[in-house]
Design an enzyme around this catalytic site. Structure first.
Site, PDB file in Angstrom:
ATOM      1  N   ARG A   1       1.446   1.673  10.069  1.00 25.01           N
ATOM      2  CA  ARG A   1       1.220   2.060   8.777  1.00 25.01           C
ATOM      3  C   ARG A   1       2.355   1.664   7.943  1.00 25.01           C
ATOM      4  O   ARG A   1       3.305   2.839   7.975  1.00 25.01           O
ATOM      5  CB  ARG A   1       0.486   3.365   8.875  1.00 25.01           C
ATOM      6  CG  ARG A   1      -0.278   3.772   7.388  1.00 25.01           C
ATOM      7  CD  ARG A   1      -0.820   5.237   7.685  1.00 25.01           C
ATOM      8  NE  ARG A   1      -1.609   5.184   8.669  1.00 25.01           N
ATOM      9  CZ  ARG A   1      -2.925   4.823   8.380  1.00 25.01           C
ATOM     10  NH1 ARG A   1      -3.466   4.271   7.442  1.00 25.01           N
ATOM     11  NH2 ARG A   1      -3.884   5.035   9.527  1.00 25.01           N
TER      12      ARG A   1
ATOM     13  N   SER B   1     -10.919  -6.723   9.636  1.00 32.48           N
ATOM     14  CA  SER B   1     -12.273  -6.037   9.377  1.00 32.48           C
ATOM     15  C   SER B   1     -12.701  -7.148   8.217  1.00 32.48           C
ATOM     16  O   SER B   1     -12.080  -7.892   7.581  1.00 32.48           O
ATOM     17  CB  SER B   1     -11.710  -4.682   8.439  1.00 32.48           C
ATOM     18  OG  SER B   1     -12.187  -4.821   7.166  1.00 32.48           O
TER      19      SER B   1
ATOM     20  N   ARG C   1       0.897  -1.028  -0.056  1.00 33.24           N
ATOM     21  CA  ARG C   1      -0.196   0.222  -0.027  1.00 33.24           C
ATOM     22  C   ARG C   1       1.007   1.194   0.079  1.00 33.24           C
ATOM     23  O   ARG C   1       1.835   1.447   0.841  1.00 33.24           O
ATOM     24  CB  ARG C   1      -1.127  -0.062   1.118  1.00 33.24           C
ATOM     25  CG  ARG C   1      -1.839  -1.190   1.299  1.00 33.24           C
ATOM     26  CD  ARG C   1      -2.647  -1.436   2.201  1.00 33.24           C
ATOM     27  NE  ARG C   1      -3.352  -2.516   2.313  1.00 33.24           N
ATOM     28  CZ  ARG C   1      -4.426  -2.950   3.076  1.00 33.24           C
ATOM     29  NH1 ARG C   1      -4.828  -2.123   4.059  1.00 33.24           N
ATOM     30  NH2 ARG C   1      -5.214  -3.991   2.941  1.00 33.24           N
TER      31      ARG C   1
ATOM     32  N   GLU D   1      -7.280  -0.777  14.605  1.00 34.71           N
ATOM     33  CA  GLU D   1      -7.775  -1.573  13.940  1.00 34.71           C
ATOM     34  C   GLU D   1      -7.040  -2.483  13.347  1.00 34.71           C
ATOM     35  O   GLU D   1      -5.652  -2.367  12.852  1.00 34.71           O
ATOM     36  CB  GLU D   1      -8.430  -0.990  12.622  1.00 34.71           C
ATOM     37  CG  GLU D   1      -9.114  -1.805  11.633  1.00 34.71           C
ATOM     38  CD  GLU D   1      -9.654  -1.293  10.516  1.00 34.71           C
ATOM     39  OE1 GLU D   1      -9.761  -0.005  10.234  1.00 34.71           O
ATOM     40  OE2 GLU D   1      -9.753  -1.908   9.246  1.00 34.71           O
TER      41      GLU D   1
ATOM     42  N   ARG E   1      -0.001  -5.662  12.173  1.00 35.15           N
ATOM     43  CA  ARG E   1      -0.792  -5.078  13.401  1.00 35.15           C
ATOM     44  C   ARG E   1      -1.001  -6.108  14.395  1.00 35.15           C
ATOM     45  O   ARG E   1      -0.946  -5.694  15.582  1.00 35.15           O
ATOM     46  CB  ARG E   1      -1.868  -4.647  12.871  1.00 35.15           C
ATOM     47  CG  ARG E   1      -1.653  -3.208  12.139  1.00 35.15           C
ATOM     48  CD  ARG E   1      -3.006  -2.622  12.032  1.00 35.15           C
ATOM     49  NE  ARG E   1      -2.653  -1.274  11.026  1.00 35.15           N
ATOM     50  CZ  ARG E   1      -3.673  -0.484  10.522  1.00 35.15           C
ATOM     51  NH1 ARG E   1      -5.084  -0.589  10.735  1.00 35.15           N
ATOM     52  NH2 ARG E   1      -3.287   0.824   9.814  1.00 35.15           N
TER      53      ARG E   1
END
Length: 428
Positions: A276, A354, A261, A351, A393
């Site tokens: 991130r 998801s 990403r 987070e 994460r």
RNA sequence: GGAGAGGUGGCUGAGUGGUCGAUAGCACUUCAUUGCUAAUGAAGCGUUCGGGUCAAACUGAACCGCAGGUUCGAAUCCUGUCCUCUCCGCCA
């Protein structure tokens, strides 16, 4: 992509949905263009029919003269048809462009709200938030202590946002993958490792917009390939164009891939360490279902995510995502937010997974359908995705929640078989 | 990367310019028939978009890897492209 007929027949519902999601969409314009397109389509079809009729007559024309006359008529009809068709194609392209930007309808129970402020906490995990009688360190500090992470070398080799995992972090990485994949295989998921690159059309089908100004996607120069941002892309694309037999559904896959990403636009909210990053490894669940199965399977995916993080002994809460915070393809989305003691002042939720039910939104674009034996026609499947474990994460959550006063990190029981020890101790 | 071959309906496999959406076989469905677990016969059997209907029936268009081109007309000819297979090279 939303069904065009549905948009035309329910413009008010679609507009209402766009408003709830905070998206502006040209619904009225689409409907007007679609009406025009239908006219052009019928026109082209009728002209084509006449041209076909004429062509058939040429074969049995009585004289050379009659033949020439018919040829001329045919030629003229084709020209008219081509013109109508060209007009139609332009309209079709414009409509498709508008249609692509209309988001999926949202679940009636999804909380309505502009952004993540409106997200609704619906449950908590089994593990309580740790009460430390010392000042907890964040994962970057813990990583330094145990020589687990090397961000400097990552920056040297690939730039800021890349990193090396070292020593026990590598074992933790593999342990998390093994644990998640094994659990999911037991639950009937088919394990898959996927390509880490995919064609642009596949990305579009899933709902990603590579090569745009705000894209999150790395593209490979001089090719039609992009680095995938999640295995959702490849797992969904895996059956692009496929027609399932209804008995084959639901089909549940657990995919393993790297995720890339660019995090464009995220500079302002840059986070420390692994939170991130530009590349991480992820174990991803993906399912193709019949329409009537997708709600129940979505709950199942959410429960599996809870089971995984309960097993990792990480405190978390589950959040029902508000309409304004849903991605375009999602009908409903649940996030798991793990407690991260080193985040912010005194810890924050972050987070970690998801799961989304995308109903037929992706399937329509990817043309993935099913057929019921004995029935005519095909229907679009529903697609769902859910993170099992996003390694970077998950590592933050494990390190920060399982630290002790002396910096030792307790390894969650379920990971011990692969890490090979009960704790990561401070080197003497 | 080099050389060759090929991509046709669920599968096998015909089809080299005009009733080809496509021969045939297998598989499948329905019906008929035969006393034996199957054979025989007949019919049906794709998808997408449109018209039509309460729903069907019926009906128009498109689809022979994909995209273009030639032609009144293309599965068939031409160009490009992707994919598959075989051989060679290289390599984990």
């Amino acid at each position: 992509m939303l069904d065009r007929k549905y948009i035309v027949e329910h413009p008010d519902l679609v507009k209402q949905n766009c408003a709830a999601r905070g998206v502006t969409a040209a619904v009225d314009q689409l409907i007007a263009l679609e009406a025009e397109r239908r006219v052009k389509s019928n026109e082209a079809q009728e002209l084509n029919r006449l041209a076909n009729e004429t062509s058939k007559l040429i074969g049995k024309a009585a004289s050379a003269e009659a033949r020439e006359e018919l040829k001329e008529k045919g030629r003229s009809l084709r020209e008219q048809k081509d013109a109508a068709q060209a007009a139609h194609d332009v309209l079709e392209q414009q409509i498709l462009e508008l249609q692509t930007h209309i988001p999926n309808m949202a679940h009636p129970d999804a909380p309505v709200g502009a952004d993540d402020e409106a997200n609704l906490q619906i449950s908590l995990g089994k593990t309580p938030i740790p009460q430390f009688d010392f000042t907890p360190q964040d994962h970057v500090e813990l990583g330094r202590l145990h020589d687990l992470l090397d961000f400097e070398a990552g920056a040297t080799v690939a730039g800021s946002g890349f990193y090396f995992l070292k020593n026990d972090a590598v074992l933790l990485d593999l342990a998390l993958q093994m644990f998640a994949v094994q659990l999911l295989v037991k639950k009937g998921f088919t394990p898959v490792t996927t390509p880490d690159v995919a064609h642009t059309t596949i990305l579009h089908g899933i709902g990603f917009m590579p090569r745009g100004p705000e894209t999150q996607i790395y593209s490979i120069e001089n090719t039609d390939l992009n680095l995938v941002a999640t295995a959702e892309i490849t797992l969904g694309g895996m059956y692009s164009g496929h027609v399932f037999d209804s008995e084959q559904l639901p089909l549940k896959l657990v995919g393993l891939s790297h995720c890339f990403r660019t995090e464009a636009g995220a500079a302002g909210r840059a986070s420390k360490g692994l939170y991130r990053v530009h590349q991480f490894t992820k174990v991803e669940m993906f399912a193709f279902t019949l329409p009537e199965q997708s709600d129940a399977l979505h709950e199942e995916l959410r429960e599996i995510e809870c089971e995984l993080f309960d097993a990792l002994e990480v405190p978390f809460r589950v959040v029902d995502t508000a309409t304004g915070d849903l991605g375009g393809p999602a009908y409903r989305k649940y996030d798991l937010e793990a407690w991260m003691p080193g985040r912010g002042e005194g810890g924050q939720w972050g987070e970690v997974t998801s799961t989304s039910n995308c109903t037929d939104y992706q399937a329509r674009r990817l043309n993935i359908r099913y057929k019921v034996k004995g029935e005519k026609g095909t229907h679009f499947v529903h697609t769902l995705n859910g993170t099992a474990v996003a390694i970077s994460r998950a590592i933050i959550a494990v390190l920060e929640n399982h630290q002790r006063a002396d910096g030792t990190i307790q390894v969650p029981k379920v990971l011990q078989p692969w890490v090979g020890k009960e704790s990561i101790a401070v080197a003497q």
